[in-house]
Motif scaffolding. Structure first.
Motif, PDB file in Angstrom:
ATOM      1  N   VAL A 112      30.399  46.883  41.710  1.00  0.00           N
ATOM      2  CA  VAL A 112      31.448  45.984  42.161  1.00  0.00           C
ATOM      3  C   VAL A 112      30.845  44.915  43.056  1.00  0.00           C
ATOM      4  CG1 VAL A 112      33.547  45.784  43.528  1.00  0.00           C
ATOM      5  CG2 VAL A 112      33.312  47.652  41.888  1.00  0.00           C
ATOM      6  N   THR A 113      29.894  45.324  43.886  1.00  0.00           N
ATOM      7  CA  THR A 113      29.200  44.348  44.720  1.00  0.00           C
ATOM      8  C   THR A 113      28.519  43.295  43.845  1.00  0.00           C
ATOM      9  OG1 THR A 113      28.774  46.056  46.360  1.00  0.00           O
ATOM     10  CG2 THR A 113      27.483  44.047  46.524  1.00  0.00           C
ATOM     11  N   TRP A 114      27.913  43.770  42.785  1.00  0.00           N
ATOM     12  CA  TRP A 114      27.257  42.853  41.850  1.00  0.00           C
ATOM     13  C   TRP A 114      28.269  41.857  41.283  1.00  0.00           C
ATOM     14  CZ3 TRP A 114      28.397  42.804  36.515  1.00  0.00           C
ATOM     15  CH2 TRP A 114      27.555  41.999  35.735  1.00  0.00           C
ATOM     16  N   LEU A 115      29.422  42.386  40.881  1.00  0.00           N
ATOM     17  CA  LEU A 115      30.473  41.517  40.341  1.00  0.00           C
ATOM     18  C   LEU A 115      30.944  40.508  41.388  1.00  0.00           C
ATOM     19  CD1 LEU A 115      32.312  41.090  37.799  1.00  0.00           C
ATOM     20  CD2 LEU A 115      34.043  42.403  39.044  1.00  0.00           C
ATOM     21  N   ASN A 156      30.769  36.408  41.250  1.00  0.00           N
ATOM     22  CA  ASN A 156      31.982  35.586  41.386  1.00  0.00           C
ATOM     23  C   ASN A 156      32.272  35.276  42.848  1.00  0.00           C
ATOM     24  OD1 ASN A 156      33.327  35.766  38.464  1.00  0.00           O
ATOM     25  ND2 ASN A 156      32.414  37.734  38.980  1.00  0.00           N
ATOM     26  N   PHE A 157      31.208  34.965  43.542  1.00  0.00           N
ATOM     27  CA  PHE A 157      31.358  34.876  44.994  1.00  0.00           C
ATOM     28  C   PHE A 157      32.386  33.848  45.412  1.00  0.00           C
ATOM     29  CE2 PHE A 157      30.174  33.809  49.340  1.00  0.00           C
ATOM     30  CZ  PHE A 157      30.148  35.083  49.865  1.00  0.00           C
ATOM     31  N   PRO A 211      28.558  51.219  33.973  1.00  0.00           N
ATOM     32  CA  PRO A 211      29.965  50.842  33.804  1.00  0.00           C
ATOM     33  C   PRO A 211      30.076  49.834  32.672  1.00  0.00           C
ATOM     34  CG  PRO A 211      29.297  50.669  36.103  1.00  0.00           C
ATOM     35  CD  PRO A 211      28.057  50.894  35.318  1.00  0.00           C
ATOM     36  N   CYS A 212      31.137  49.942  31.879  1.00  0.00           N
ATOM     37  CA  CYS A 212      31.279  49.043  30.736  1.00  0.00           C
ATOM     38  C   CYS A 212      31.324  47.584  31.150  1.00  0.00           C
ATOM     39  CB  CYS A 212      32.539  49.410  29.950  1.00  0.00           C
ATOM     40  SG  CYS A 212      32.393  51.005  29.113  1.00  0.00           S
ATOM     41  N   PHE A 213      31.932  47.315  32.313  1.00  0.00           N
ATOM     42  CA  PHE A 213      32.062  45.900  32.684  1.00  0.00           C
ATOM     43  C   PHE A 213      30.697  45.306  33.002  1.00  0.00           C
ATOM     44  CE2 PHE A 213      31.468  45.503  37.310  1.00  0.00           C
ATOM     45  CZ  PHE A 213      31.542  46.825  37.735  1.00  0.00           C
TER      46      PHE A 213
END
Lengths: 290, 290
Positions: free
Chosen positions: B102-105, B109-110, B226-228
């Motif tokens: 999630v951190t990566w995501l 998308n910062f 994770p798939c996402f």
DNA sequence: GACATGTCTTTCATGGATGAAAAACATAGT
DNA sequence: ACTATGTTTTTCATCCATGAAAGACATGTC
């Protein structure tokens, strides 16, 4: 920036509570100079004025008040730790706060609250102001209004009636001689009553409510007292009917976070029973004297 | 006895958290010698052993644990004061804790979370362990289980699906080559999965989950992701069906005491929207790549 | 109006908490 | 078995927070 020392927070609290460096220095054991410096640190760290300084003392600004309220939470926890510490050494302390007259009743019936077999110490503090149980300044308190805070648990302990009293057989001679506490100390309704209703005929002013009883017994005049105090004293008689406007309820209150503590539970229970067993007296029903 | 310095409490907390004098000395800026002395003070004041000392570090005793839990409350308030201080200077900080992916995501998308026009700073901390929002270590967190604490408010942000991934067009050659994190770092279910189901065929061990993605892309084998994450990477393809046993929900959690803070509210809202807008990806529905 | 009292604030010498460095001691790796 | 590393603990000189005392300044009292 390096963050504030927690110790400075504590000093800030003490200055705020005592209203100045001198008072804080006495309770903290530090010199006024040091206390002043630490407060300065906190103010600088917070980047806003926290106190209004004057030659007569320190007063909180609104921002200081905001900080004060937050930090009281820390103090509450520190007090919790302190009692945990005592618990570990088998020696706990229960702090009981009540008004002048309930304290007086507790003293008269001390063995009903705390005996030498109890493993805890009792701190009795007298104050007419509302006990701040929320911040664990005290463990058990008496309130004249039902607490609304969800963190407190309270038990209703009956009603309290008031009347004017004078020395027995003093006749109507004292009718115009009222006794009262000084106006700035008159924080409860029954203490303000003489000022509001009989201001012209106040003959003697004392600084402590407790002294009212003494001077009434000395025959100096008449004073408003709780019925359970006046009716219990064989040397006094009522100088009129109950003053219905002053009647109020009372509650025994404890902090719900400390509900589990046996010692607090014991004191709370016993105090409650003591008040209930005197319920008729409190309500002014004039039972025969013991 | 003179009571304990609050500053020592803070040092105690740091030693307990860091597991030793060295760690505590680094984060506090004090020398190990001083830290050790302060801890000794606390132990003496409390009258009971708080740490098990060894050459490898300090470990809390059960009594130390009890003290630790109490004092965390003080720390929570101190953090509250700190953000109040920042607030007064127009510069606040929002601490966001999430897992690796999630951190990566969020990083990808910062601008959806925090722009240069926002008046707050963002502290992003990665941790697979549960965020202790109760003690305000962080302001906004992601949880895989619905919080039960009444002091937290949470919003459901959809489901998360997992599958095995490999480099595209690598065929079945990698079928027997699993990639995993070291067992002691495998704190989440999806990280434990290879150890539990494919322990014999683990070819590469890395210490950080983040590295799994890198070595999968390098064609070193197949790994559970994770798939996402896997579906978004054009260089990867699924090496099997979704692993249904790993599917879980996720919640955006904030501390209810800080509900009023605009900055926290903003970050929480935006994070929630970001997750919802990727809901299909999270759920493993393989949309076309962007 | 002078004076006494109780504040806060400043000055300066001191001592106790502090840090650097060394010692003592486990643990892990070769 | 030996070395390397990372701990805690001890030692000792240093320096910074502290307290005593003097100063400055209001407030209330006679």
């Amino acid at each position: 920036m390096k963050d504030m020392s927690w110790e400075s927070y504590r000093i800030f609290l003490e200055v705020a509570r005592q209203g100045g460096l001198t008072g804080a220095s006495q309770v903290s054991g530090l010199s006024p100079a040091t206390v002043g410096r630490r407060v300065l640190q906190v103010e600088e760290a917070m980047g806003r004025p926290l106190f209004l300084r004057s030659q007569t003392g320190y007063r909180l600004t609104s921002e200081g008040q905001a900080l004060f309220e937050q930090l009281q939470g820390m103090e509450a926890i520190a007090r919790g730790v302190e009692s945990w510490r005592q618990e570990g050494q088998g020696t706990s302390t229960v702090r009981l706060m009540a008004g002048t007259w309930v304290t007086w009743l507790v003293c008269e019936n001390f063995s009903a609250i705390c005996t030498e077999r109890d493993p805890f110490r009792l701190d009795l503090s007298i104050s007419e102001r509302r006990a701040t149980l929320t911040h664990r300044e005290v463990d058990v308190g008496i309130r004249a209004v039902e607490p609304t805070e969800p963190s407190l648990i309270s038990r209703h302990a009956g009603e309290v009636a008031y009347a004017a009293y004078r020395r027995k057989n003093s006749g109507e001679a004292l009718a115009g001689r009222w006794l009262a506490v000084s106006q700035e100390d008159a924080v409860s309704a029954y203490l303000r009553w003489p000022h509001e209703r009989e201001a012209d005929t106040i003959a003697v002013i004392v600084s402590r409510p407790r002294s009212l009883l003494d001077i009434v017994r000395a025959g100096a005049g008449q004073a408003v007292l709780p019925c359970f105090v006046g009716d219990l004293d064989p040397a006094l008689e009522r100088a009129g009917e109950e003053i219905r406007a002053l009647r109020h309820h009372q509650w025994v209150v404890t902090n719900s976070e400390d509900r589990h503590r046996r010692d607090i539970r014991a004191v709370s229970d016993r105090l409650f029973r003591l008040l209930r067993s005197h319920a008729d007296l409190f309500a002014g029903k004039r039972p025969s004297r013991t």
